[in-house]
Design a protein around this motif. Structure first.
Motif, PDB file in Angstrom:
ATOM      1  N   UNK A 257       5.378 -13.377 -54.233  1.00  0.00           N
ATOM      2  CA  UNK A 257       4.293 -13.980 -55.004  1.00  0.00           C
ATOM      3  C   UNK A 257       4.854 -14.812 -56.156  1.00  0.00           C
ATOM      4  N   UNK A 258       5.888 -14.303 -56.826  1.00  0.00           N
ATOM      5  CA  UNK A 258       6.463 -15.062 -57.943  1.00  0.00           C
ATOM      6  C   UNK A 258       7.234 -16.271 -57.414  1.00  0.00           C
ATOM      7  N   UNK A 259       7.851 -16.140 -56.248  1.00  0.00           N
ATOM      8  CA  UNK A 259       8.546 -17.265 -55.604  1.00  0.00           C
ATOM      9  C   UNK A 259       7.547 -18.365 -55.268  1.00  0.00           C
ATOM     10  N   UNK A 260       6.418 -17.973 -54.693  1.00  0.00           N
ATOM     11  CA  UNK A 260       5.386 -18.957 -54.342  1.00  0.00           C
ATOM     12  C   UNK A 260       4.838 -19.636 -55.591  1.00  0.00           C
ATOM     13  N   UNK A 261       4.667 -18.863 -56.660  1.00  0.00           N
ATOM     14  CA  UNK A 261       4.175 -19.440 -57.914  1.00  0.00           C
ATOM     15  C   UNK A 261       5.160 -20.465 -58.463  1.00  0.00           C
ATOM     16  N   UNK A 262       6.461 -20.173 -58.357  1.00  0.00           N
ATOM     17  CA  UNK A 262       7.477 -21.117 -58.837  1.00  0.00           C
ATOM     18  C   UNK A 262       7.466 -22.394 -58.006  1.00  0.00           C
ATOM     19  N   UNK A 263       7.293 -22.260 -56.697  1.00  0.00           N
ATOM     20  CA  UNK A 263       7.223 -23.444 -55.834  1.00  0.00           C
ATOM     21  C   UNK A 263       6.014 -24.297 -56.191  1.00  0.00           C
ATOM     22  N   UNK A 264       4.882 -23.646 -56.453  1.00  0.00           N
ATOM     23  CA  UNK A 264       3.676 -24.395 -56.827  1.00  0.00           C
ATOM     24  C   UNK A 264       3.857 -25.113 -58.165  1.00  0.00           C
ATOM     25  N   UNK A 265       4.731 -24.565 -59.016  1.00  0.00           N
ATOM     26  CA  UNK A 265       4.984 -25.184 -60.317  1.00  0.00           C
ATOM     27  C   UNK A 265       5.999 -26.309 -60.237  1.00  0.00           C
ATOM     28  N   UNK A 266       6.506 -26.611 -59.029  1.00  0.00           N
ATOM     29  CA  UNK A 266       7.404 -27.745 -58.845  1.00  0.00           C
ATOM     30  C   UNK A 266       8.868 -27.397 -58.695  1.00  0.00           C
TER      31      UNK A 266
END
Length: 720
Positions: A257-266
């Protein structure tokens, strides 16, 4: 530290994976087999009276025949037994004895019951000294096979019960339970992950990775048990399965979930994984630390089954933590964004989700949410007032359709309930002089006068006549509350007080073991609970640099524990009409709900602190934390609860109670404690929650906007 670890793993993923494969292969090939025991007496320390009585029996009556099994005969048509039927019982018993089955010392026909419904034959076997020895179970299996043809041509039906027969049936049931729990756990994890991420790769990732570390953890536990001479409880294998897969999947989810959040943040994929390990590493390590110290607190238990269970589960969680910080990031960094295939949801964040709405509501009305969630848990906790303990660990863990349980029910049709497992009383000389027969006879009469005692057999003296042995049949079933009350409050005190001068009386047997276990558990409650709570509070204090937050976080898990025990008592005792809950269930429940519930609290307060450091007010920080951590905690809670719920597939009340209580407790911990009570209370307490460390303050000018990460809190849109 965690940033450096993330960079190291991402740069050398193949080396990390290879190291895990080599380590797993070495441990699996060298470790002994993990074995378990269901013999309650083997878990008690030597100073308890039931164990001392067993030592007297072994020393002074070494040739005493041990009742390993009981053959229960009755007429096939349900009628009363005739003289011809008794003759058939004698013939069948003699034929079985003449077969010279290993471990079968004798097959002795007993008397017909007073109501003529039942007759027994006692199968004498050597005293079992090694719980891992299955020779007596094999003997029962052979007896059952030989018994069927012997009954042909008679009007009789028969079944075999007793300790060896129950051990055989329990072994068979345990194998089936382990298969059901294992398959059920994997199916639930795969299905739920498919629903959450819509990616077959993520759905299979925990199965593959935890499938690798599971036998490794089991091997390490078996080695530790052998090295420190610890005995594992018979339910440990099923419990290990759900702990490894449940907790392991939780840690994988926290990271993804934190990995996906980082990807969404660019962030780029590799940088996103380093960011995920950096941000989640401390929370995962602290959460695992809380679980490990809680389980390690079980080493303070006076019961061997709990002393061995604690380190076993602590080892499992530690191995899972190492995998979560190294193996999982290595594999995901190799896959990159393909890990989410075919879903594209990692590219954009959905708006208007249920967790966003919940966060907004908590930010606006934290007092309402705190009171409602506390009242919900408090109301359920009232059900704990009706809690009763059940100490029949072997009998309660078997399905009722197993032959040993059916034969046990048949036996009680004709004989007093206590005759299935008599209590033993030993009168031993303390001055080396023989026990006079008149005094031994008088002592027998005094035992028979105790309320709750059905009958007392004539005493048998050892060769030097310094010890007299009495077989005492209680009026109630050996594991019932009434039998325990009789032994604890009347039989033992009477035996001790009425023992003639120069002698000592010891009361042993199964009921005595249960009484001593009850005493040991009461002692453990006063030691293990406070130590585990204190250790977790220390970890929380070190993580949060706060003396305030640990107190209300532990208050939340205490409410969660009370709610879980209350709900379980209501479901199984009031609605299910079971005599009680497994005696060690509150200890296990406390540790799982407190430790794993603290997992989710740690994840939430870590995010609360992070959002506060971004410059948000306590209310907005709570709302934002719920929005971002809600999907992680909710998904992890559902999956972990689902894995524990698979224990209910095992088909026995012990694991069913454990499965329900742990799954319910995890759901309460995730959806009530971590997602509502903790953020609402933190919002109300505000800046004081972080005293004296003030960990919510901005650091080095951190804060400000972050690309593509807008949020709505309290109706206002803001950028991070």
């Amino acid at each position: 530290m965690f940033s450096g670890l993330g960079r190291f793993v991402v740069r050398r993923p193949w080396w990390i994976i290879l190291a895990w494969v080599i380590a797993a292969g070495a441990v699996i090939s060298l470790a002994p087999k993990l074995t378990s025991s269901s013999d309650e007496a083997s878990f008690l320390p030597d100073h308890y009276e039931s164990i001392r009585a067993a030592d007297v029996q072994e020393k002074d009556f070494p040739q005493q025949q041990n009742v390993g099994a009981i053959i229960v005969f009755q007429r096939s048509d349900g009628g009363k037994l005739t003289a011809a039927d008794s003759a058939d019982v004698a013939r069948v018993s003699k034929d079985l004895q003449n077969r010279r089955i290993p471990e079968v010392q004798a097959v002795v026909p007993g008397e017909v019951s007073p109501n003529k419904q039942v007759q027994t034959s006692v199968v004498a076997m050597p005293k079992l000294t090694d719980p891992e020895d299955t020779a007596q179970q094999d003997a029962v299996k052979e007896l059952r096979d030989d018994l069927k043809p012997e009954l042909k041509g008679t009007d009789l039906s028969a079944g075999i019960t007793g300790s060896a027969a129950q051990a055989l049936d329990e072994s068979d049931a345990s194998k089936k339970a382990g298969l059901l729990v294992g398959v059920g756990t994997i199916v639930i994890i795969v299905v739920l992950l498919l629903v959450i991420f819509r990616s077959p790769i993520i759905a299979l990732l925990p199965v593959v990775l935890i499938g690798l570390i599971s036998p490794m953890a089991t091997g390490l536990i078996a080695s530790a048990n052998k090295a420190f001479d610890m005995k594992a409880d018979s339910s440990i294998q099923e419990l290990l399965t759900v702990v490894l897969f449940g907790v392991g999947t939780d840690y994988i989810l926290f990271l993804l979930f934190r990995y996906r959040e980082a990807l969404r943040a660019g962030e780029d994929p590799k940088g996103g994984m380093v960011h995920a390990v950096e941000r989640v590493g401390e929370a995962i390590t602290s959460a695992a630390g809380a679980v490990i110290v809680a389980f390690a607190a079980l080493t303070l238990s006076s019961l061997g089954m709990l002393r061995s269970m604690g380190p076993a589960l602590a080892i499992a969680v530690f191995v899972t933590l190492l995998a979560g910080l190294t193996l999982v990031p290595a594999v995901v960094s190799l896959l990159g964004t393909k890990v989410f295939w075919p879903s594209k949801s990692w590219q954009r964040e959905p708006h208007g989700t249920g967790f966003a709405k919940l966060g907004t509501s908590i930010a606006r009305r934290p007092a309402v949410w705190a009171v409602v969630s506390a009242l919900f848990m408090g109301a359920l906790a009232l059900g704990a007032l009706g809690y009763k303990a059940n100490f029949d660990l072997a009998g309660s863990s078997l399905p009722k359709d197993k032959e040993s349980m059916v034969a046990l029910d048949d036996l009680q049709k004709g004989f007093p309930a206590g005759s299935t497992d008599p209590t033993s009383v030993y009168l031993t000389s303390t001055n080396g002089k023989p026990v006079a027969e008149p005094r031994a006879a008088a002592f027998r009469k005094q035992l028979a006068d105790v309320r709750g005692v059905g009958e007392v057999a004539a005493p048998r003296l050892n060769p030097d006549r310094t010890t007299a042995s009495y077989s005492v049949i209680l009026s109630d079933p050996p594991a019932s509350d009434k039998a325990l009350e009789t032994l604890k409050d009347r039989l033992r005190p009477a035996a001790h007080e009425d023992a003639p001068a120069g002698t000592e009386a010891l009361v042993g047997g199964t009921t005595a073991v249960y009484v001593d276990i009850n005493k040991a558990v009461d002692r453990d409650y006063s030691v293990v609970f406070p130590v585990a709570a204190l250790a977790i509070m220390v970890i929380l204090g070190l993580l949060l640099r706060s003396l305030v937050a640990p107190w209300y976080l532990m208050l939340s898990v205490a409410l969660g524990f009370g709610a879980t025990l209350g709900a379980t008592s209501l479901i199984f005792q009031q609605i299910g009409s079971q005599p009680g809950l497994m005696f060690m269930l509150p200890v296990i429940m406390y540790l799982f709900v407190v430790a794993l519930g603290t997992d989710y609290n740690i994840l939430m307060v870590s995010r609360l602190r992070e959002e506060a450091r971004e410059g948000r007010s306590p209310h907005d920080a709570a709302g934002t934390a719920v929005r971002h951590s809600g999907p992680t905690i909710g998904s992890a809670g559902v999956i972990l609860a689902g894995t524990f719920a698979t224990l209910m597939l095992a088909g026995n009340s012990t694991l069913s109670q454990m499965g329900f209580s742990l799954s319910f407790g995890i759901l309460v911990a995730a959806f009530v404690m971590a997602l509502i009570f903790t953020p609402a209370l933190t919002a109300l307490i505000g800046h004081a929650a972080w005293w004296p460390g003030h960990g919510d303050e901005k650091r080095n000018g951190r804060g400000g906007a972050r690309p593509s990460d807008e949020e709505t809190v309290g109706g206002a849109t803001r950028s991070r």
